[in-house]
Design a protein around this motif. Structure first.
Motif, PDB file in Angstrom:
ATOM      1  N   THR A  84       1.391  23.098   9.238  1.00 48.34           N
ATOM      2  CA  THR A  84       0.386  23.362   8.193  1.00 48.34           C
ATOM      3  C   THR A  84       0.923  22.995   6.814  1.00 48.34           C
ATOM      4  O   THR A  84       0.169  22.654   5.927  1.00 48.34           O
ATOM      5  N   ARG A  85       2.263  23.065   6.645  1.00 49.12           N
ATOM      6  CA  ARG A  85       2.819  22.693   5.352  1.00 49.12           C
ATOM      7  C   ARG A  85       3.156  21.206   5.382  1.00 49.12           C
ATOM      8  O   ARG A  85       4.185  20.805   5.935  1.00 49.12           O
ATOM      9  N   ASN A  86       2.263  20.385   4.845  1.00 46.32           N
ATOM     10  CA  ASN A  86       2.543  18.948   4.783  1.00 46.32           C
ATOM     11  C   ASN A  86       1.871  18.369   3.550  1.00 46.32           C
ATOM     12  O   ASN A  86       0.918  18.927   3.029  1.00 46.32           O
ATOM     13  N   ILE A  87       2.402  17.231   3.076  1.00 43.67           N
ATOM     14  CA  ILE A  87       1.798  16.543   1.933  1.00 43.67           C
ATOM     15  C   ILE A  87       0.641  15.701   2.435  1.00 43.67           C
ATOM     16  O   ILE A  87       0.766  15.015   3.436  1.00 43.67           O
ATOM     17  N   ASP A 100      15.894  29.664  21.669  1.00 47.85           N
ATOM     18  CA  ASP A 100      15.039  28.497  21.466  1.00 47.85           C
ATOM     19  C   ASP A 100      14.849  28.332  19.961  1.00 47.85           C
ATOM     20  O   ASP A 100      14.180  29.138  19.318  1.00 47.85           O
ATOM     21  N   ILE A 101      15.481  27.273  19.407  1.00 50.64           N
ATOM     22  CA  ILE A 101      15.461  27.085  17.949  1.00 50.64           C
ATOM     23  C   ILE A 101      14.618  25.876  17.551  1.00 50.64           C
ATOM     24  O   ILE A 101      14.726  25.346  16.451  1.00 50.64           O
ATOM     25  N   THR A 102      13.750  25.453  18.489  1.00 53.66           N
ATOM     26  CA  THR A 102      12.956  24.235  18.289  1.00 53.66           C
ATOM     27  C   THR A 102      12.040  24.313  17.071  1.00 53.66           C
ATOM     28  O   THR A 102      11.724  23.300  16.458  1.00 53.66           O
ATOM     29  N   GLY A 103      11.608  25.531  16.735  1.00 48.44           N
ATOM     30  CA  GLY A 103      10.586  25.675  15.692  1.00 48.44           C
ATOM     31  C   GLY A 103      11.064  25.403  14.278  1.00 48.44           C
ATOM     32  O   GLY A 103      10.256  25.398  13.345  1.00 48.44           O
ATOM     33  N   SER A 104      12.343  25.164  14.073  1.00 50.77           N
ATOM     34  CA  SER A 104      12.841  24.949  12.713  1.00 50.77           C
ATOM     35  C   SER A 104      12.285  23.653  12.114  1.00 50.77           C
ATOM     36  O   SER A 104      12.203  22.641  12.813  1.00 50.77           O
ATOM     37  N   PRO A 105      11.917  23.672  10.817  1.00 50.80           N
ATOM     38  CA  PRO A 105      11.473  22.421  10.186  1.00 50.80           C
ATOM     39  C   PRO A 105      12.566  21.351  10.264  1.00 50.80           C
ATOM     40  O   PRO A 105      12.261  20.181  10.494  1.00 50.80           O
ATOM     41  N   ALA A 165       0.836  -1.210   0.000  1.00 49.52           N
ATOM     42  CA  ALA A 165       0.000   0.000   0.000  1.00 49.52           C
ATOM     43  C   ALA A 165       0.863   1.249   0.000  1.00 49.52           C
ATOM     44  O   ALA A 165       1.955   1.274   0.554  1.00 49.52           O
ATOM     45  N   MET A 166       0.359   2.293  -0.643  1.00 49.95           N
ATOM     46  CA  MET A 166       1.060   3.566  -0.629  1.00 49.95           C
ATOM     47  C   MET A 166       0.184   4.600   0.051  1.00 49.95           C
ATOM     48  O   MET A 166      -0.876   4.950  -0.450  1.00 49.95           O
ATOM     49  N   GLY A 167       0.605   5.063   1.204  1.00 50.24           N
ATOM     50  CA  GLY A 167      -0.149   6.080   1.925  1.00 50.24           C
ATOM     51  C   GLY A 167       0.066   7.448   1.303  1.00 50.24           C
ATOM     52  O   GLY A 167      -0.823   8.283   1.216  1.00 50.24           O
ATOM     53  N   PHE A 168       1.297   7.691   0.884  1.00 51.01           N
ATOM     54  CA  PHE A 168       1.696   8.949   0.264  1.00 51.01           C
ATOM     55  C   PHE A 168       2.553   8.575  -0.950  1.00 51.01           C
ATOM     56  O   PHE A 168       3.242   7.565  -0.921  1.00 51.01           O
ATOM     57  N   ASN A 169       2.528   9.424  -1.975  1.00 49.48           N
ATOM     58  CA  ASN A 169       3.457   9.149  -3.067  1.00 49.48           C
ATOM     59  C   ASN A 169       4.773   9.847  -2.765  1.00 49.48           C
ATOM     60  O   ASN A 169       5.243  10.688  -3.523  1.00 49.48           O
ATOM     61  N   ASP A 225      20.865  19.624  -0.832  1.00 48.97           N
ATOM     62  CA  ASP A 225      19.868  19.521  -1.898  1.00 48.97           C
ATOM     63  C   ASP A 225      18.699  18.640  -1.452  1.00 48.97           C
ATOM     64  O   ASP A 225      17.877  18.236  -2.246  1.00 48.97           O
ATOM     65  N   TYR A 226      18.634  18.331  -0.157  1.00 46.75           N
ATOM     66  CA  TYR A 226      17.580  17.475   0.399  1.00 46.75           C
ATOM     67  C   TYR A 226      16.283  18.290   0.548  1.00 46.75           C
ATOM     68  O   TYR A 226      16.302  19.429   1.017  1.00 46.75           O
ATOM     69  N   ILE A 227      15.185  17.667   0.117  1.00 51.98           N
ATOM     70  CA  ILE A 227      13.867  18.322   0.227  1.00 51.98           C
ATOM     71  C   ILE A 227      13.402  18.231   1.681  1.00 51.98           C
ATOM     72  O   ILE A 227      13.112  17.142   2.182  1.00 51.98           O
ATOM     73  N   VAL A 228      13.358  19.379   2.353  1.00 54.27           N
ATOM     74  CA  VAL A 228      13.053  19.408   3.790  1.00 54.27           C
ATOM     75  C   VAL A 228      11.623  18.931   4.044  1.00 54.27           C
ATOM     76  O   VAL A 228      10.674  19.394   3.409  1.00 54.27           O
ATOM     77  N   TYR A 229      11.521  17.965   4.975  1.00 49.14           N
ATOM     78  CA  TYR A 229      10.223  17.373   5.325  1.00 49.14           C
ATOM     79  C   TYR A 229       9.316  18.437   5.937  1.00 49.14           C
ATOM     80  O   TYR A 229       9.723  19.221   6.780  1.00 49.14           O
ATOM     81  N   GLN A 230       8.065  18.427   5.497  1.00 47.17           N
ATOM     82  CA  GLN A 230       7.049  19.356   5.990  1.00 47.17           C
ATOM     83  C   GLN A 230       7.467  20.818   5.864  1.00 47.17           C
ATOM     84  O   GLN A 230       7.224  21.652   6.727  1.00 47.17           O
ATOM     85  N   LEU A 231       8.147  21.112   4.787  1.00 44.21           N
ATOM     86  CA  LEU A 231       8.386  22.488   4.344  1.00 44.21           C
ATOM     87  C   LEU A 231       8.562  22.452   2.827  1.00 44.21           C
ATOM     88  O   LEU A 231       7.617  22.700   2.075  1.00 44.21           O
ATOM     89  N   SER A 232       9.752  22.059   2.361  1.00 41.03           N
ATOM     90  CA  SER A 232      10.020  22.058   0.927  1.00 41.03           C
ATOM     91  C   SER A 232       9.144  21.052   0.185  1.00 41.03           C
ATOM     92  O   SER A 232       8.735  21.300  -0.952  1.00 41.03           O
ATOM     93  N   ASP A 233       8.869  19.915   0.814  1.00 38.05           N
ATOM     94  CA  ASP A 233       8.048  18.892   0.140  1.00 38.05           C
ATOM     95  C   ASP A 233       6.676  19.448  -0.212  1.00 38.05           C
ATOM     96  O   ASP A 233       6.127  19.182  -1.274  1.00 38.05           O
ATOM     97  N   TYR A 234       6.144  20.267   0.702  1.00 34.29           N
ATOM     98  CA  TYR A 234       4.833  20.864   0.475  1.00 34.29           C
ATOM     99  C   TYR A 234       4.831  21.702  -0.811  1.00 34.29           C
ATOM    100  O   TYR A 234       3.921  21.605  -1.635  1.00 34.29           O
TER     101      TYR A 234
END
Lengths: 499, 271
Positions: B135-138, B70-75, A204-208, B166-175
């Motif tokens: 709020t920024r998520n796939i 406090d730098i916790t908020g960074s993606p 299954a793929m939850g996300f692509n 060059d890594y796509i940052v999770y819950q920021l760039s991916d969005y």
């Protein structure tokens, strides 16, 4: 059919009968083991007792005739079938105990112990138990991976690390015929079989999206379609069809490919099989008293859902939190409540996860990150990773892995960037995903398994390093310094037994 | 049993005292002004707070001024074994959660070639921050999705990056990149022009000269092209370019931070 099929020779069959008459195998054990080409009917529901209760295997649309079916018929020169290593009684995997029983019965003549991968190395004397010790003592099959690695299209990859052999107890990695010095260099790692069941979930793929790579899911070269990328310890195949080619040439020693018709029939079977523990050791069903364990629920549910956004992982057992069922014994009530606590613990008990590539790098959760079992094991009802689940838990990499003197040890030297957690040099029993990608950043990353049918398929982890479910929990306790109480360990073990 | 109980009460009282302590302190920057943008390199400190999953705190001491942020908020969160480049804006916020002056927005880039000694502080009564889904998520595949309606517009999408990566940052760039690629596919775009940028102009931060390597511009653009390929957009309609000496931009994904706004890929999607 293009396949050359080999049936069990008369000598082997005679030996089987002889062993039976000596009384090594009980009638019940005979029925447990599915030898290639027996021609049994696979029923719609199949139950097998194990030390924690009863495992159930469901075949949707069953029963099914197995005579002439390519999953069950012997293929290739060893007379092996897929079912040899994917046994119904062992949750469609293979337990070390089953291997031991087969050795008692037939010795190295059982096709399971075929020299190519059912022994520590093909060039060892095959009659001796010692030559099959990894399979017998640890449930491990030899997996020979090409070096340098090849990509999904079969082209060689230029790895960003060097590999050398530090210790080679099986002799297979330094063998001039089978090892790195051979004209066709291979690395031998030793791995557990994985359950051939519940594939609706595993595929299954939850996300692509693979957040651990920062890329969309990889495309299966055969179909051009995205793949869940949750197959095999090292993620080396992307679909059941390409897995079969891998299996046919490796485990079955068969050089010709399976026919498209064979492949379709096997996939059809694989997609209809569901398995999970059905009864606990006190005799009660795991879907009684409001709980929803067992394989039927799996067959009926939507796969691929993230527990944190939908059905919480193992909430199947929440109804057992306060059992007031008057018909059950005090022991069973205590056990049910313990399972329910274990399920909550799995979702809620926090600990610091550190130095675990795939989670703590490159993805930005932080190193360390406070989270729980269900962080990685996040798929509702299956407990695998909804995203491709290649994670370095430390089961194969030093210093986190427990000492395993029986396994080969490799030294990895990173040539480009050092590994973010280990630096330039990594010592490992199995480079895992790095044998697929050729990247040192992936050394020791192993694809999460499903957590169903665990009671039927000890030992655990891909290198069999945890002999019991308690040892699994104790490994986590040491690895992440969790500080579980005895009660918490017991609750988690009871939960695992119920899956 | 009773003895255990009294030890428990005593421990609880002690904890209470510890909880009370930070509330008394006023954590304020001595040198920095509210609203100021800061940029510094430091070794991160993990504070072991517990408000559920992903609730640990990350702190960074700015050596130049002695302020603990406090730098916790960074993606992207820090790795306690490596130095971090911190870029953020000083705000008046809740300093009781983690025990540092709040930076928001804030970006952390892990500098893998600079090692640090790992350091973990106990919670010391700080609460940590309960995790909520950014709020920024796939969104998952099984969720229905709204398709764009014709007439289709030409649109540009900017994808932010961490320093040197060059890594796509999770819950920021991916969005952002997911939006861009899906738009190109949904409208069956006739062309997509990708420009990768790298911030190659040297800047001095905490006594170090920082500059991104020139080839990073192309590597970033290639990551965007790989997204298009894997999601099924024909590559013969893709043009790819690399640009160094990246200028400051108004990219949404940088949340108004100056230096991060240079590190990006732009996808121009043409109907």
């Amino acid at each position: 059919m293009k396949l050359r099929r080999f049936r069990l020779g008369g000598a082997v069959a005679a030996l089987l009968i002889a062993c039976g008459s000596v009384g090594v195998a009980t009638a019940e054990e005979d029925d447990r083991w599915w030898a290639p080409g027996e021609g049994r009917v696979f029923p719609a529901t199949l139950d097998y007792p194990n030390e924690h209760g009863t495992l159930r295997v469901l075949l949707e649309g069953g029963p099914m005739e197995t005579r002439g079916h390519p999953f069950f018929e012997p293929i290739g020169p060893y007379g092996r079938a897929c079912v040899t290593c994917h046994q119904p009684a062992d949750a469609m995997s293979l337990s070390a105990k089953s291997a031991q029983i087969q050795w008692e019965r037939l010795g190295h003549k059982d096709p399971l112990f075929a020299p190519f991968d059912g022994s520590n190395c093909p060039d060892l004397p095959q009659e001796e138990r010692e030559s099959h010790s990894l399979l017998l003592d640890h449930g491990l099959i030899r997996i020979a991976r090409p070096w340098p690695p090849r990509d999904f299209d079969g082209n060689p990859i230029k790895p960003d690390f060097d590999i050398s052999v530090v210790r080679d107890p099986t002799g297979c990695n330094l063998s001039k015929e089978w090892g790195l010095p051979s004209p066709d260099p291979h690395i031998s790692v030793y791995r557990r079989s994985r359950p051939v069941a519940n594939f609706k979930y595993i595929l299954a793929m939850g996300f692509n999206f693979d957040p651990k790579a920062g890329l969309p899911l990889p495309l299966d070269p055969e179909t051009g379609e995205p793949a869940s990328h949750n197959l095999m310890a090292d993620g080396r195949v992307l679909s059941l069809a390409s897995q079969m080619r891998d299996a046919a040439s490796a485990h079955l020693g068969f050089l010709e490919e399976l026919t498209p018709e064979d492949i379709d029939r096997i996939i059809d079977f694989e997609k209809r099989v569901f398995t999970a523990q059905q009864k606990n050791r006190f005799g009660g069903d795991v879907n009684a008293g409001g709980a929803e364990g067992g394989p039927l629920k799996l067959a009926e549910s939507e796969p691929g859902r993230l527990g944190s956004q939908g059905i919480p992982v193992w909430s199947e057992f929440d109804a057992w939190a306060n059992s007031d069922d008057p018909d059950i014994s005090p022991e069973e009530r205590a056990w049910r409540e313990s399972v329910a606590r274990g399920a909550r613990n799995f979702r809620e008990r926090m600990f610091l996860i550190s130095d675990s590539a795939g989670i703590t790098t490159p993805i930005g959760f932080g190193n360390p990150v406070r989270d729980r079992c269900a962080f990685c094991h996040n798929m509702s009802q299956m407990g695998m990773d909804v995203a491709p689940g290649q994670v370095d838990l430390g089961t194969t990499n030093l210093p986190f892995a427990d000492p395993q003197p029986h396994l080969p040890l490799f030294k990895i030297t990173c040539k480009a960037e050092p590994h973010p957690h280990y630096g330039r040099e990594i010592y490992t029993y199995d480079p895992g995903y790095a044998l697929t990608t050729g990247r040192c950043a992936d050394v020791g990353r192993i694809t999460l398994q499903s957590l169903r049918g665990l009671s039927a398929r000890a030992p655990y982890f891909s290198n069999g390093s945890a002999k019991t479910l308690r040892e699994v929990i104790e490994f986590y306790d040491r690895r992440y310094n969790i500080g579980y109480t005895e009660q918490e360990i017991e609750d988690l073990v009871n939960l695992m037994e119920a899956l | 049993m009773q003895g255990r109980f009294w030890r428990f009460v005593a421990a609880a009282v002690l904890v209470n005292v510890a909880v009370a302590a930070p509330a008394e302190q006023q954590i304020k920057p001595v040198v920095e002004q509210v609203g100021e943008e800061v940029r510094f390199i430091t070794c991160p400190i993990y504070r072991d707070t517990d408000a559920g999953r992903k609730s640990g705190c990350w702190l960074g001491d700015r050596r130049e001024t002695g302020t603990r942020f406090d730098i916790t908020g960074s993606p992207t969160k820090p790795d306690w074994n490596h130095a971090v480049l911190v870029e953020g804006r000083v705000v008046e916020g809740d300093t009781q959660q983690c025990g540092g002056v709040l930076l928001e927005p804030v970006r952390v880039s892990v500098l893998h070639d600079q090692n640090c000694t790992r350091h973990m502080l106990p919670a010391e009564g700080f609460t940590g921050r309960r995790f909520s889904l950014p709020t920024r998520n796939i969104r998952p595949l099984y969720e229905p999705r709204e398709l764009p309606k014709p007439p289709y517009q030409e649109k540009s999408f900017d994808i932010p990056f961490d320093f040197g990566r060059d890594y796509i940052v999770y819950q920021l760039s991916d969005y952002y990149i997911d939006k861009a690629v899906k738009y190109a596919i949904d409208i069956d775009a006739s062309r997509v022009e990708i420009t990768g940028y790298a911030a190659t102009t040297p800047t001095t931060v905490s006594g170090q000269t920082l500059r991104e390597p020139a080839e990073l511009a192309l590597r970033r653009a290639e990551v965007a092209r790989e997204w298009l390929r894997r999601m099924g957009y024909p590559l013969d309609r893709v043009k790819i370019r690399a640009q160094t000496k990246a200028k400051v931009s108004d990219m949404e994904g940088a949340d108004g931070l100056t230096e991060p706004s240079r590190r990006r890929v732009t996808l121009r999607v043409i109907p």
